[in-house]
Enzyme design. Structure first.
Site, PDB file in Angstrom:
ATOM      1  CG  ASN A  44      46.160  36.802  42.465  1.00  0.00           C
ATOM      2  OD1 ASN A  44      46.616  37.386  43.433  1.00  0.00           O
ATOM      3  ND2 ASN A  44      46.850  36.626  41.356  1.00  0.00           N
ATOM      4  CB  CYS A  55      40.157  36.563  39.675  1.00  0.00           C
ATOM      5  SG  CYS A  55      40.751  36.333  37.981  1.00  0.00           S
ATOM      6  CD  GLU A  57      38.902  40.955  40.233  1.00  0.00           C
ATOM      7  OE1 GLU A  57      39.579  39.913  40.365  1.00  0.00           O
ATOM      8  OE2 GLU A  57      39.261  41.908  39.526  1.00  0.00           O
ATOM      9  CB  CYS A  88      39.829  39.403  33.917  1.00  0.00           C
ATOM     10  SG  CYS A  88      38.932  38.267  34.988  1.00  0.00           S
ATOM     11  CB  CYS A  91      36.721  39.725  37.702  1.00  0.00           C
ATOM     12  SG  CYS A  91      37.550  38.219  38.250  1.00  0.00           S
TER      13      CYS A  91
HETATM   14  N1  THU Z   1      43.820  38.301  38.127  1.00  0.00           N
HETATM   15  C1  THU Z   1      42.979  38.696  39.113  1.00  0.00           C
HETATM   16  O1  THU Z   1      43.104  38.256  40.271  1.00  0.00           O
HETATM   17  N2  THU Z   1      41.998  39.577  38.796  1.00  0.00           N
HETATM   18  C2  THU Z   1      41.841  40.152  37.576  1.00  0.00           C
HETATM   19  O2  THU Z   1      40.865  40.871  37.365  1.00  0.00           O
HETATM   20  C3  THU Z   1      42.846  39.937  36.542  1.00  0.00           C
HETATM   21  C4  THU Z   1      43.719  38.740  36.753  1.00  0.00           C
HETATM   22  C5  THU Z   1      44.861  37.314  38.455  1.00  0.00           C
HETATM   23  C6  THU Z   1      44.594  35.923  37.921  1.00  0.00           C
HETATM   24  C7  THU Z   1      45.985  35.325  37.939  1.00  0.00           C
HETATM   25  O3  THU Z   1      46.221  34.775  39.228  1.00  0.00           O
HETATM   26  C8  THU Z   1      46.900  36.508  37.729  1.00  0.00           C
HETATM   27  O4  THU Z   1      46.103  37.674  37.908  1.00  0.00           O
HETATM   28  C9  THU Z   1      47.525  36.551  36.353  1.00  0.00           C
HETATM   29  O5  THU Z   1      46.556  36.475  35.361  1.00  0.00           O
END
Ligand code: THU
Length: 131
Positions: A44, A55, A57, A88, A91
């Site tokens: 991320n 994110c 992903e 999430c 994603c």
């Molecule tokens: N995050 C991801 O990188 N991928 C996910 O599927 C869930 C959330 C990151 C976004 C943010 O930078 C941190 O997790 C906290 O939400």
């Protein structure tokens, strides 16, 4: 294609070393096996304008295309303790677009297919004309 889940998880843990998460302090690492047999990764990348954060992903999908494209066969997502994280909702949609048939995800409740984690998904086929 054989899926080495331990290798994917190790790659995801390694990837989160390159996360940029100064705001949430919640680094995320992801890794996927492609149908070309490559392991690709992502982390991320947040932003001072919080809503612009990417994110892990997102960087994985960019990496997929940067390295020649293809489809995702297997996917793992981890937190800084190496624990499985569910991608999430947004994603899951990102991953769905680039899934290989029967794509598998290592989740908090075991190995699941992309169709199990995003049932009745909206996808490219929904953009086709219906007569
Ligand atoms: N995050 C991801 O990188 N991928 C996910 O599927 C869930 C959330 C990151 C976004 C943010 O930078 C941190 O997790 C906290 O939400």
């Amino acid at each position: 294609m054989d899926i080495n889940w331990a290798e994917l998880k190790t790659a995801a843990i390694k990837a989160l070393e390159n996360s940029y998460a100064p705001y949430s302090k919640f680094p995320v690492g992801v890794a996927a096996l492609t149908d070309r047999g490559d392991v690709i990764t992502g982390a991320n990348v947040e932003n001072a304008s919080y809503g612009l954060g990417l994110c892990a992903e997102c960087s994985l999908v960019s990496e997929l295309f940067r390295t020649g494209g293809g489809k995702l066969v297997a996917f793992a997502c981890v937190d800084k303790h190496g624990n499985e994280l569910m991608p999430c909702g947004r994603c899951r949609q990102l991953l769905y677009e680039h899934r290989a048939p029967g794509m598998l995800l290592s989740t908090v409740s075991g190995i699941k297919t992309i169709d199990e984690v995003l049932p009745d998904a909206f996808g490219p086929d929904d953009l086709l004309e219906r007569n």
